[in-house]
Design a protein around this motif. Structure first.
Motif, PDB file in Angstrom:
ATOM      1  N   ARG A  28       7.937  15.330  14.567  1.00  0.00           N
ATOM      2  CA  ARG A  28       7.114  14.724  15.605  1.00  0.00           C
ATOM      3  C   ARG A  28       7.906  13.661  16.358  1.00  0.00           C
ATOM      4  O   ARG A  28       8.712  12.947  15.782  1.00  0.00           O
ATOM      5  N   PRO A  29       7.646  13.502  17.655  1.00  0.00           N
ATOM      6  CA  PRO A  29       8.383  12.498  18.426  1.00  0.00           C
ATOM      7  C   PRO A  29       7.997  11.095  17.998  1.00  0.00           C
ATOM      8  O   PRO A  29       6.926  10.859  17.432  1.00  0.00           O
ATOM      9  N   LEU A  30       8.886  10.146  18.290  1.00  0.00           N
ATOM     10  CA  LEU A  30       8.633   8.748  17.955  1.00  0.00           C
ATOM     11  C   LEU A  30       7.476   8.203  18.793  1.00  0.00           C
ATOM     12  O   LEU A  30       7.339   8.515  19.978  1.00  0.00           O
ATOM     13  N   GLU A  31       6.664   7.386  18.149  1.00  0.00           N
ATOM     14  CA  GLU A  31       5.574   6.722  18.855  1.00  0.00           C
ATOM     15  C   GLU A  31       6.152   5.604  19.719  1.00  0.00           C
ATOM     16  O   GLU A  31       6.979   4.813  19.276  1.00  0.00           O
ATOM     17  N   ASP A  32       5.714   5.564  20.974  1.00  0.00           N
ATOM     18  CA  ASP A  32       6.168   4.524  21.889  1.00  0.00           C
ATOM     19  C   ASP A  32       5.365   3.250  21.618  1.00  0.00           C
ATOM     20  O   ASP A  32       4.173   3.175  21.935  1.00  0.00           O
ATOM     21  N   VAL A  33       6.017   2.265  21.006  1.00  0.00           N
ATOM     22  CA  VAL A  33       5.339   1.038  20.589  1.00  0.00           C
ATOM     23  C   VAL A  33       5.814  -0.105  21.470  1.00  0.00           C
ATOM     24  O   VAL A  33       7.006  -0.413  21.526  1.00  0.00           O
ATOM     25  N   GLY A  34       4.886  -0.761  22.147  1.00  0.00           N
ATOM     26  CA  GLY A  34       5.217  -1.943  22.916  1.00  0.00           C
ATOM     27  C   GLY A  34       5.261  -3.177  22.027  1.00  0.00           C
ATOM     28  O   GLY A  34       4.875  -3.156  20.850  1.00  0.00           O
ATOM     29  N   PHE A  35       5.732  -4.278  22.616  1.00  0.00           N
ATOM     30  CA  PHE A  35       5.889  -5.516  21.837  1.00  0.00           C
ATOM     31  C   PHE A  35       4.556  -5.989  21.273  1.00  0.00           C
ATOM     32  O   PHE A  35       4.472  -6.391  20.104  1.00  0.00           O
ATOM     33  N   TRP A  36       3.499  -5.925  22.079  1.00  0.00           N
ATOM     34  CA  TRP A  36       2.220  -6.488  21.652  1.00  0.00           C
ATOM     35  C   TRP A  36       1.429  -5.546  20.758  1.00  0.00           C
ATOM     36  O   TRP A  36       0.397  -5.940  20.205  1.00  0.00           O
ATOM     37  N   ARG A  37       1.908  -4.309  20.587  1.00  0.00           N
ATOM     38  CA  ARG A  37       1.232  -3.378  19.679  1.00  0.00           C
ATOM     39  C   ARG A  37       1.945  -3.275  18.341  1.00  0.00           C
ATOM     40  O   ARG A  37       1.494  -2.559  17.448  1.00  0.00           O
ATOM     41  N   GLY A  38       3.070  -3.965  18.191  1.00  0.00           N
ATOM     42  CA  GLY A  38       3.911  -3.815  17.006  1.00  0.00           C
ATOM     43  C   GLY A  38       3.199  -3.948  15.675  1.00  0.00           C
ATOM     44  O   GLY A  38       3.243  -3.039  14.830  1.00  0.00           O
ATOM     45  N   PRO A  39       2.488  -5.068  15.417  1.00  0.00           N
ATOM     46  CA  PRO A  39       1.862  -5.234  14.105  1.00  0.00           C
ATOM     47  C   PRO A  39       0.744  -4.237  13.828  1.00  0.00           C
ATOM     48  O   PRO A  39       0.356  -4.049  12.671  1.00  0.00           O
ATOM     49  N   PHE A  40       0.203  -3.609  14.887  1.00  0.00           N
ATOM     50  CA  PHE A  40      -0.934  -2.698  14.712  1.00  0.00           C
ATOM     51  C   PHE A  40      -0.496  -1.232  14.732  1.00  0.00           C
ATOM     52  O   PHE A  40      -1.337  -0.335  14.692  1.00  0.00           O
ATOM     53  N   SER A  41       0.802  -0.991  14.816  1.00  0.00           N
ATOM     54  CA  SER A  41       1.324   0.369  14.882  1.00  0.00           C
ATOM     55  C   SER A  41       1.679   0.884  13.487  1.00  0.00           C
ATOM     56  O   SER A  41       2.280   0.162  12.681  1.00  0.00           O
ATOM     57  N   ALA A  42       1.297   2.138  13.228  1.00  0.00           N
ATOM     58  CA  ALA A  42       1.655   2.750  11.940  1.00  0.00           C
ATOM     59  C   ALA A  42       3.161   2.898  11.807  1.00  0.00           C
ATOM     60  O   ALA A  42       3.706   2.867  10.693  1.00  0.00           O
ATOM     61  N   ARG A  43       3.853   3.042  12.943  1.00  0.00           N
ATOM     62  CA  ARG A  43       5.296   3.216  12.892  1.00  0.00           C
ATOM     63  C   ARG A  43       5.972   2.003  12.268  1.00  0.00           C
ATOM     64  O   ARG A  43       6.914   2.137  11.481  1.00  0.00           O
ATOM     65  N   THR A  44       5.509   0.795  12.617  1.00  0.00           N
ATOM     66  CA  THR A  44       6.134  -0.423  12.082  1.00  0.00           C
ATOM     67  C   THR A  44       6.077  -0.448  10.566  1.00  0.00           C
ATOM     68  O   THR A  44       7.089  -0.684   9.888  1.00  0.00           O
ATOM     69  N   TRP A  45       4.918  -0.169  10.023  1.00  0.00           N
ATOM     70  CA  TRP A  45       4.753  -0.270   8.572  1.00  0.00           C
ATOM     71  C   TRP A  45       5.373   0.932   7.858  1.00  0.00           C
ATOM     72  O   TRP A  45       5.830   0.798   6.719  1.00  0.00           O
ATOM     73  N   ARG A  46       5.402   2.085   8.554  1.00  0.00           N
ATOM     74  CA  ARG A  46       6.096   3.241   7.965  1.00  0.00           C
ATOM     75  C   ARG A  46       7.593   2.980   7.863  1.00  0.00           C
ATOM     76  O   ARG A  46       8.239   3.310   6.860  1.00  0.00           O
ATOM     77  N   GLU A  47       8.152   2.374   8.905  1.00  0.00           N
ATOM     78  CA  GLU A  47       9.589   2.101   8.885  1.00  0.00           C
ATOM     79  C   GLU A  47       9.924   0.947   7.944  1.00  0.00           C
ATOM     80  O   GLU A  47      11.012   0.931   7.360  1.00  0.00           O
ATOM     81  N   LEU A  48       8.995   0.006   7.775  1.00  0.00           N
ATOM     82  CA  LEU A  48       9.196  -1.005   6.735  1.00  0.00           C
ATOM     83  C   LEU A  48       9.209  -0.347   5.356  1.00  0.00           C
ATOM     84  O   LEU A  48      10.028  -0.698   4.493  1.00  0.00           O
ATOM     85  N   GLY A  49       8.314   0.629   5.151  1.00  0.00           N
ATOM     86  CA  GLY A  49       8.328   1.374   3.891  1.00  0.00           C
ATOM     87  C   GLY A  49       9.641   2.095   3.687  1.00  0.00           C
ATOM     88  O   GLY A  49      10.160   2.176   2.569  1.00  0.00           O
ATOM     89  N   PHE A  50      10.204   2.630   4.775  1.00  0.00           N
ATOM     90  CA  PHE A  50      11.516   3.288   4.668  1.00  0.00           C
ATOM     91  C   PHE A  50      12.568   2.298   4.189  1.00  0.00           C
ATOM     92  O   PHE A  50      13.388   2.622   3.306  1.00  0.00           O
ATOM     93  N   LEU A  51      12.588   1.106   4.767  1.00  0.00           N
ATOM     94  CA  LEU A  51      13.581   0.111   4.365  1.00  0.00           C
ATOM     95  C   LEU A  51      13.416  -0.269   2.902  1.00  0.00           C
ATOM     96  O   LEU A  51      14.405  -0.524   2.199  1.00  0.00           O
ATOM     97  N   LEU A  52      12.167  -0.310   2.430  1.00  0.00           N
ATOM     98  CA  LEU A  52      11.930  -0.637   1.012  1.00  0.00           C
ATOM     99  C   LEU A  52      12.391   0.499   0.103  1.00  0.00           C
ATOM    100  O   LEU A  52      12.920   0.257  -0.982  1.00  0.00           O
ATOM    101  N   VAL A  53      12.192   1.738   0.537  1.00  0.00           N
ATOM    102  CA  VAL A  53      12.569   2.895  -0.296  1.00  0.00           C
ATOM    103  C   VAL A  53      14.068   3.120  -0.279  1.00  0.00           C
ATOM    104  O   VAL A  53      14.686   3.451  -1.304  1.00  0.00           O
ATOM    105  N   VAL A  54      14.686   2.937   0.902  1.00  0.00           N
ATOM    106  CA  VAL A  54      16.086   3.312   1.038  1.00  0.00           C
ATOM    107  C   VAL A  54      17.012   2.346   0.305  1.00  0.00           C
ATOM    108  O   VAL A  54      18.148   2.715  -0.023  1.00  0.00           O
ATOM    109  N   MET A  55      16.552   1.145   0.035  1.00  0.00           N
ATOM    110  CA  MET A  55      17.424   0.192  -0.661  1.00  0.00           C
ATOM    111  C   MET A  55      17.783   0.670  -2.069  1.00  0.00           C
ATOM    112  O   MET A  55      18.970   0.826  -2.389  1.00  0.00           O
ATOM    113  N   PRO A  56      16.807   0.970  -2.952  1.00  0.00           N
ATOM    114  CA  PRO A  56      17.199   1.480  -4.277  1.00  0.00           C
ATOM    115  C   PRO A  56      17.842   2.867  -4.204  1.00  0.00           C
ATOM    116  O   PRO A  56      18.717   3.192  -5.004  1.00  0.00           O
ATOM    117  N   TRP A  57      17.399   3.678  -3.231  1.00  0.00           N
ATOM    118  CA  TRP A  57      17.996   5.011  -3.117  1.00  0.00           C
ATOM    119  C   TRP A  57      19.457   4.919  -2.685  1.00  0.00           C
ATOM    120  O   TRP A  57      20.296   5.714  -3.130  1.00  0.00           O
TER     121      TRP A  57
END
Length: 467
Positions: A28-57
């Motif tokens: 799926r294409p990347l969601e276009d997230v503006g500055f003021w939608r950042g904290p409310f976007s699923a993409r932000t928290w999904r990518e934070l989850g990626f950073l948490l997972v990729v560290m031990p991996w």
């Protein structure tokens, strides 16, 4: 003439030459997230989850690389052992890279195609060199190292830019429970200390601090997406195919289509010759035969009768030549599969021919039509050589399919001495050179063993399907 034919399994019906090609997973294409939608976007928290997972991996990947280097260094005294260990672990890095691609596709929405598949080579040293020199594997090794170093920097930054704003927003809840600290005014204060005598411990300061935290939360969301994008760029650069490999794949696909189109063209010519030209020549031959009979019965001059007779004979000879030409373009026996075609070829040979075909039956698909044609003409040419030049008394043809390849072994008991000659200045070469070039045109392998005194053994390896 003796022909012994063993066919273990019948061929399947017409197979699709493209059946075996892998389809790339849709992302799926990347969601276009503006500055003021950042904290409310699923993409932000999904990518934070990626950073948490990729560290031990990434730690697992870094340990793998360290172990790979250590084992290789420990086995340097045995070149073969070190080569196999290093090559095997380079190929193993491909597997770890595939897992990283899946992780990037799922959590970063990175559209990363798989690199070209590993292609082994024949022989011990060929296998070692193919593994050790695998470019996609080494790029995966570089990715494992760089991803670990990048994770060490990105995860702390991401947590800092998100935890700090959340702490500021909720400070009014937990700030009063902090240990009391003396200020420059001589009083004890509870709350965050932002300066020598500035404490966040009043309602107005709680509100201002919370508003600052909200602003920083928007900033932190953008920072998280930016840090995750660095991982996306790294994965796309090292885990996907290179521009050169994409070009090679495109050329291989074009060459494969060209081979298939050429084979289809020859089949169409053969059908046209058989159904059109031959049929008309047969009609002309019949008419000339009738004209000859009428000329003889009606007392036509002998010169005219001889002329009609000569035309009739020439027409029949042309028919024979045309049938041989059509058979050389595409043997009709191939319509029923390679096994039947080789059986027919062996039955027509003046030498005793043993044909042993071991191919998977239905539901496994038949080899591509172009591959069957190349295999058939290889056997035809080698059988002709055995009859004309080798003074052989028997020929054995063995056909098997394994590891997505078609293996042909053609041997005779002749005098040997066959060789693949280099073309002369006029460009003339032996038929074996043409066979070898035709086999290599589809990434096949042609090997000849023919010592003086014999026997002659030719091994042909062809892909079951054209790329």
């Amino acid at each position: 003439m003796v022909t012994d034919v063993h066919v273990r399994e019948p061929q399947a019906a017409a197979g699709d030459a493209q059946a075996g090609l892998r389809r790339r997973r849709a992302v799926r294409p990347l969601e276009d997230v503006g500055f003021w939608r950042g904290p409310f976007s699923a993409r932000t928290w999904r990518e934070l989850g990626f950073l948490l997972v990729v560290m031990p991996w990434s730690v697992v990947g870094a340990v793998y690389v360290v172990v790979m280097i250590a084992l290789t260094a420990g086995l340097l005294v045995t070149v073969v052992g070190a080569g196999f260990v290093l090559g095997g672990m380079v190929l193993g890095a491909r597997g770890l890279g595939a897992l990283d691609r899946g992780l990037a596709r799922g959590m970063l929405r990175a559209d990363i195609a798989s690199p070209p598949a590993f292609r082994p080579r024949r022989g011990l040293w060929g296998s070692i060199w193919a593994m050790v020199s695998d470019g996609a594997g080494w790029r995966a090794v570089a990715f494992l190292v760089l991803q670990f170093l990048l994770s060490l920097a990105t995860l702390p930054l991401a947590l800092t830019f998100l935890v700090t704003p959340l702490g500021a927003i909720t400070h009014w809840i937990w700030g009063p429970y902090l240990p009391a600290s003396p200020g420059t005014d001589g009083e004890m204060h509870r709350g965050a200390q932002l300066g020598p005598s500035f404490f966040v411990d009043t309602p107005s300061r709680y509100v201002a601090f919370a508003l600052l935290g909200v602003l920083l939360l928007f900033v932190g969301s953008a920072v998280v997406r930016g840090l995750a994008h660095l991982h996306r760029i790294l994965a796309e650069a090292l885990l996907g195919p290179t521009a050169a490999s994409l070009r090679v794949a495109s050329l291989e696909h074009s060459r494969g289509r060209a081979v298939e189109d050429a084979d289809l063209t020859l089949r169409r010519i053969e059908r046209n010759l058989h159904d059109g030209t031959q049929a008309r020549l047969v009609a002309i031959a019949m008419q000339l035969g009738e004209a000859k009979e009428q000329a003889v019965s009606s007392g036509t001059p002998e010169e005219l009768t001889d002329l009609i007779s000569a035309a009739h004979t020439a027409t029949k000879e042309t028919l024979v030549e045309l049938r041989e030409l059509a058979r050389g373009i595409h043997p009709p026996a191939l319509d029923n599969g390679l096994a039947v075609a080789l059986e027919t070829l062996g039955a027509r040979s003046p030498l005793p021919v043993t044909v042993d075909v071991d191919l998977p039956g239905p539901p496994a698909p038949r080899p591509a039509e172009a591959i069957e044609t190349i295999a058939y003409f290889c056997v035809t040419e080698l059988l002709t050589n055995a009859i004309k030049h080798a003074r052989a008394t028997a020929v054995h043809v063995r056909v098997t399919a394994r590891d997505r390849t078609l293996h042909l072994v053609i041997s005779d008991d002749g005098v040997g001495g066959a060789a693949i000659l280099v073309p002369d200045v006029a460009g003339h070469h032996s038929g074996l050179v043409g066979l070898a070039e035709r086999v290599r045109s589809v990434d096949g392998d042609f090997a000849l063993s023919s010592p003086p005194g014999g026997p002659t053994v030719v091994t042909v390896v062809l892909p079951l399907h054209i790329s």
